[in-house]
Design a protein around this motif. Structure first.
Motif, PDB file in Angstrom:
ATOM      1  N   ARG A   1       0.844  -1.207   0.000  1.00 25.44           N
ATOM      2  CA  ARG A   1       0.000   0.000   0.000  1.00 25.44           C
ATOM      3  C   ARG A   1       0.877   1.253   0.000  1.00 25.44           C
ATOM      4  NH1 ARG A   1      -3.395   0.350   5.247  1.00 25.44           N
ATOM      5  NH2 ARG A   1      -1.408   0.998   6.134  1.00 25.44           N
ATOM      6  N   THR A   2       1.909   1.247   0.838  1.00 28.40           N
ATOM      7  CA  THR A   2       2.799   2.407   0.898  1.00 28.40           C
ATOM      8  C   THR A   2       3.476   2.624  -0.454  1.00 28.40           C
ATOM      9  OG1 THR A   2       3.207   1.841   3.189  1.00 28.40           O
ATOM     10  CG2 THR A   2       4.721   3.412   2.195  1.00 28.40           C
ATOM     11  N   LYS A   3       3.952   1.524  -1.035  1.00 29.90           N
ATOM     12  CA  LYS A   3       4.648   1.598  -2.318  1.00 29.90           C
ATOM     13  C   LYS A   3       3.711   2.136  -3.398  1.00 29.90           C
ATOM     14  CE  LYS A   3       7.167  -1.597  -5.236  1.00 29.90           C
ATOM     15  NZ  LYS A   3       6.361  -2.668  -5.802  1.00 29.90           N
ATOM     16  N   MET A   4       2.511   1.579  -3.419  1.00 27.83           N
ATOM     17  CA  MET A   4       1.533   1.967  -4.436  1.00 27.83           C
ATOM     18  C   MET A   4       1.117   3.432  -4.275  1.00 27.83           C
ATOM     19  SD  MET A   4      -1.471  -0.705  -4.933  1.00 27.83           S
ATOM     20  CE  MET A   4      -2.586  -0.615  -6.285  1.00 27.83           C
ATOM     21  N   HIS A   5       0.959   3.843  -3.021  1.00 26.07           N
ATOM     22  CA  HIS A   5       0.598   5.227  -2.737  1.00 26.07           C
ATOM     23  C   HIS A   5       1.656   6.165  -3.327  1.00 26.07           C
ATOM     24  CE1 HIS A   5       0.355   9.005  -0.500  1.00 26.07           C
ATOM     25  NE2 HIS A   5      -0.927   8.727  -0.306  1.00 26.07           N
ATOM     26  N   ASP A   6       2.929   5.842  -3.063  1.00 26.69           N
ATOM     27  CA  ASP A   6       4.007   6.705  -3.541  1.00 26.69           C
ATOM     28  C   ASP A   6       4.078   6.697  -5.058  1.00 26.69           C
ATOM     29  OD1 ASP A   6       4.427   7.142  -0.916  1.00 26.69           O
ATOM     30  OD2 ASP A   6       6.230   5.914  -0.730  1.00 26.69           O
ATOM     31  N   GLU A   7       3.854   5.536  -5.660  1.00 24.76           N
ATOM     32  CA  GLU A   7       3.895   5.456  -7.126  1.00 24.76           C
ATOM     33  C   GLU A   7       2.744   6.246  -7.753  1.00 24.76           C
ATOM     34  OE1 GLU A   7       6.216   1.179  -7.569  1.00 24.76           O
ATOM     35  OE2 GLU A   7       4.036   1.243  -7.714  1.00 24.76           O
ATOM     36  N   LEU A   8       1.590   6.166  -7.122  1.00 24.71           N
ATOM     37  CA  LEU A   8       0.447   6.946  -7.636  1.00 24.71           C
ATOM     38  C   LEU A   8       0.715   8.441  -7.478  1.00 24.71           C
ATOM     39  CD1 LEU A   8      -2.607   4.884  -6.320  1.00 24.71           C
ATOM     40  CD2 LEU A   8      -2.155   5.430  -8.708  1.00 24.71           C
ATOM     41  N   ALA A   9       1.249   8.804  -6.314  1.00 29.15           N
ATOM     42  CA  ALA A   9       1.499  10.223  -6.033  1.00 29.15           C
ATOM     43  C   ALA A   9       2.523  10.805  -7.011  1.00 29.15           C
ATOM     44  CB  ALA A   9       1.970  10.392  -4.589  1.00 29.15           C
ATOM     45  N   ALA A  10       3.414   9.947  -7.507  1.00 28.03           N
ATOM     46  CA  ALA A  10       4.461  10.428  -8.420  1.00 28.03           C
ATOM     47  C   ALA A  10       3.922  10.671  -9.841  1.00 28.03           C
ATOM     48  CB  ALA A  10       5.602   9.417  -8.460  1.00 28.03           C
ATOM     49  N   LEU A  11       2.722  10.187 -10.103  1.00 36.59           N
ATOM     50  CA  LEU A  11       2.156  10.380 -11.448  1.00 36.59           C
ATOM     51  C   LEU A  11       1.540  11.769 -11.566  1.00 36.59           C
ATOM     52  CD1 LEU A  11       0.413   6.912 -11.942  1.00 36.59           C
ATOM     53  CD2 LEU A  11       2.224   7.849 -13.374  1.00 36.59           C
ATOM     54  N   ASP A  12       1.726  12.380 -12.724  1.00 35.77           N
ATOM     55  CA  ASP A  12       1.151  13.711 -12.941  1.00 35.77           C
ATOM     56  C   ASP A  12      -0.368  13.635 -13.024  1.00 35.77           C
ATOM     57  OD1 ASP A  12       3.280  15.300 -12.871  1.00 35.77           O
ATOM     58  OD2 ASP A  12       3.658  15.333 -15.043  1.00 35.77           O
ATOM     59  N   GLY A  13      -1.027  14.605 -12.421  1.00 32.74           N
ATOM     60  CA  GLY A  13      -2.483  14.703 -12.587  1.00 32.74           C
ATOM     61  C   GLY A  13      -3.268  13.755 -11.713  1.00 32.74           C
ATOM     62  N   ILE A  14      -2.621  13.220 -10.661  1.00 32.94           N
ATOM     63  CA  ILE A  14      -3.347  12.325  -9.759  1.00 32.94           C
ATOM     64  C   ILE A  14      -3.279  12.865  -8.336  1.00 32.94           C
ATOM     65  CG2 ILE A  14      -3.356  10.021  -8.700  1.00 32.94           C
ATOM     66  CD1 ILE A  14      -2.797   8.776 -11.209  1.00 32.94           C
ATOM     67  N   GLU A  15      -4.426  12.872  -7.665  1.00 28.78           N
ATOM     68  CA  GLU A  15      -4.460  13.216  -6.237  1.00 28.78           C
ATOM     69  C   GLU A  15      -4.714  11.919  -5.480  1.00 28.78           C
ATOM     70  OE1 GLU A  15      -6.998  16.104  -3.170  1.00 28.78           O
ATOM     71  OE2 GLU A  15      -7.686  15.840  -5.226  1.00 28.78           O
ATOM     72  N   VAL A  16      -3.806  11.570  -4.579  1.00 31.42           N
ATOM     73  CA  VAL A  16      -3.946  10.297  -3.851  1.00 31.42           C
ATOM     74  C   VAL A  16      -4.318  10.598  -2.404  1.00 31.42           C
ATOM     75  CG1 VAL A  16      -2.868   8.069  -3.408  1.00 31.42           C
ATOM     76  CG2 VAL A  16      -1.946   9.547  -5.167  1.00 31.42           C
ATOM     77  N   PHE A  17      -5.257   9.827  -1.860  1.00 32.18           N
ATOM     78  CA  PHE A  17      -5.674  10.030  -0.478  1.00 32.18           C
ATOM     79  C   PHE A  17      -5.027   8.976   0.415  1.00 32.18           C
ATOM     80  CE2 PHE A  17      -8.946  11.775  -3.244  1.00 32.18           C
ATOM     81  CZ  PHE A  17      -9.032  13.071  -2.742  1.00 32.18           C
ATOM     82  N   HIS A  18      -4.714   9.392   1.640  1.00 36.70           N
ATOM     83  CA  HIS A  18      -4.089   8.472   2.595  1.00 36.70           C
ATOM     84  C   HIS A  18      -5.048   7.320   2.913  1.00 36.70           C
ATOM     85  CE1 HIS A  18      -1.847   7.042   6.045  1.00 36.70           C
ATOM     86  NE2 HIS A  18      -3.025   6.924   6.641  1.00 36.70           N
ATOM     87  N   SER A  19      -4.514   6.119   3.023  1.00 39.53           N
ATOM     88  CA  SER A  19      -5.370   4.969   3.340  1.00 39.53           C
ATOM     89  C   SER A  19      -4.847   4.189   4.534  1.00 39.53           C
ATOM     90  CB  SER A  19      -5.456   4.034   2.135  1.00 39.53           C
ATOM     91  OG  SER A  19      -6.104   2.835   2.515  1.00 39.53           O
TER      92      SER A  19
END
Ligand code: PMP
Length: 361
Positions: free
Chosen positions: A278-296
């Motif tokens: 989850r942590t890894k995926m969160h960081d990978e999503l956050a690194a993508l342009d145009g995506i807002e990721v919420f803490h889970s």
């Protein structure tokens, strides 16, 4: 005998107005839409399950009280001795039992929005009025609005998921306790995602006479078994037990559940692996342009994109099924929810997302 029958004349209008809970087909897809644990059980344990299943007396009704399974749950989940347990065919069934029990004329079942969709749907099944209080932006509890709504509606039942689905966050425990204190009815804390969060309200049960706690084995790796439980004071559970159908937990669920609980360390290790992913995926999503990721704090991640429906569809074309929440609530505009899968599934998801986002529309 009339020669034509009209369901519209027979079925309650609240039911006619409902859309059935939709389970999308997923054959052959990477399935990241339903918060399942992606890992299977070790071969030796599966062998033992095969043996237990082969020898199970399926010609007989199961133990209506599921005594041995309850003992195993009590031990593994550290359920306080003074609390009773009621089992359900998944926690969905427990929600339904509570709603049916409280559905006096004029009674209100309250939750927050967005929340687990079944709270609202089951209220309709059970013919109890539903009131959904919007969360604040950022998905925290709106304490003032909740307390005002409680004073106005005097809810018989409040459901709060902790962590919440589909947002993934834990609400402020202090606010939850204030809600419990202000409520004339019962508050059910639904800890379906407990294995992925570092918090629980289980130790508040003895302190608050109107607090009940719900858990499920579904997210831990046994979604196919269908086993949920309600933990609370005997005086509540004695009444709710009257609505539980006598053999709602089958013999296979009882036997397999008990056996797998003896190896709970395996499930907990899988939950830990999911938390790391989850942590890894969160960081990978956050690194993508145009995506807002919420803490889970759960086994899924909510994120916002520019065009959720297009991305959802394109992921499907890549063979990846997630959940499109766009249009389900104003706070979820352009939001998607992805369940944390195996490292390989997650990499494929992130890769597909890269490809889709890089592609000009
Ligand atoms: N509560 C919450 C918050 C959920 O998200 C879910 C499943 N999505 C459930 C309860 C129901 O789980 P089950 O019936 O599988 O125990």
């Amino acid at each position: 005998m009339p020669n034509s029958y009209d369901p519209d004349q027979i079925i309650r209008s609240e039911i006619l107005a409902l859309n059935a809970y939709h389970v999308p087909p997923a054959t052959g897809m990477i399935k990241l839409d339903a918060m399942e644990n992606p890992y299977t059980l070790p071969a030796a344990l599966r062998q033992e399950i095969a043996r237990l299943t082969a020898e199970a007396p399926v010609n007989r009704y199961p133990d209506a009280d599921a005594t041995l399974l309850k003992t195993a749950l009590r031990k593994t989940l550290h359920i306080p001795d003074e609390m009773a347990i009621m089992l359900g065919n998944g926690s969905d069934e427990i929600i339904q039992i509570i709603a049916m029990a409280a559905a006096k004329p004029g009674a209100v079942l309250m939750s927050v929005e967005p929340a687990f969709a079944m709270f609202r749907m089951i209220a309709a099944f059970a013919n109890i009025s539903y009131v959904g209080i919007p969360l604040k932006s950022g998905f925290s509890l709106d304490q003032d609005t909740m307390l005002t709504a409680i004073a106005k509606h005097q809810p018989a039942v409040i459901f709060l998921a902790y962590p919440n689905n589909p947002t993934g966050n834990l609400f402020d425990a202090e606010v939850i306790l204030r809600i419990i204190e202000a409520t004339p009815g019962i508050v059910i804390i639904d800890e379906a995602y407990h294995a992925f969060a570092d918090a629980s309200l289980i130790d508040k049960l003895t302190q608050y006479p109107n607090l009940l706690l719900m858990r499920t084995l579904s997210k831990l790796g046994l979604a196919g078994l269908r086993l949920g439980l309600l933990i609370g004071r005997q005086e509540w559970l004695v009444q709710l037990e009257k609505l539980r159908l006598p053999y709602n937990v089958g013999i296979i669920t009882q036997l397999v559940g008990k056996e797998v609980l003896r190896h709970a360390d395996i499930l907990l290790a899988q939950a830990n692996a999911i938390k790391l992913e989850r942590t890894k995926m969160h960081d990978e999503l956050a690194a993508l342009d145009g995506i807002e990721v919420f803490h889970s704090d759960a086994n899924f991640i909510l994120f916002r994109v520019a065009d959720a429906t297009r991305i959802f569809q394109e992921l499907k074309q890549h063979g990846i099924l997630i959940k499109n929440l766009n249009g389900t609530h104003p706070l979820l505009i352009n939001c998607l929810r992805v369940t944390v899968g195996t490292p390989d599934e997650n990499s494929q998801f992130i890769l597909a997302l890269h490809t889709i986002l890089d592609k000009p529309v």
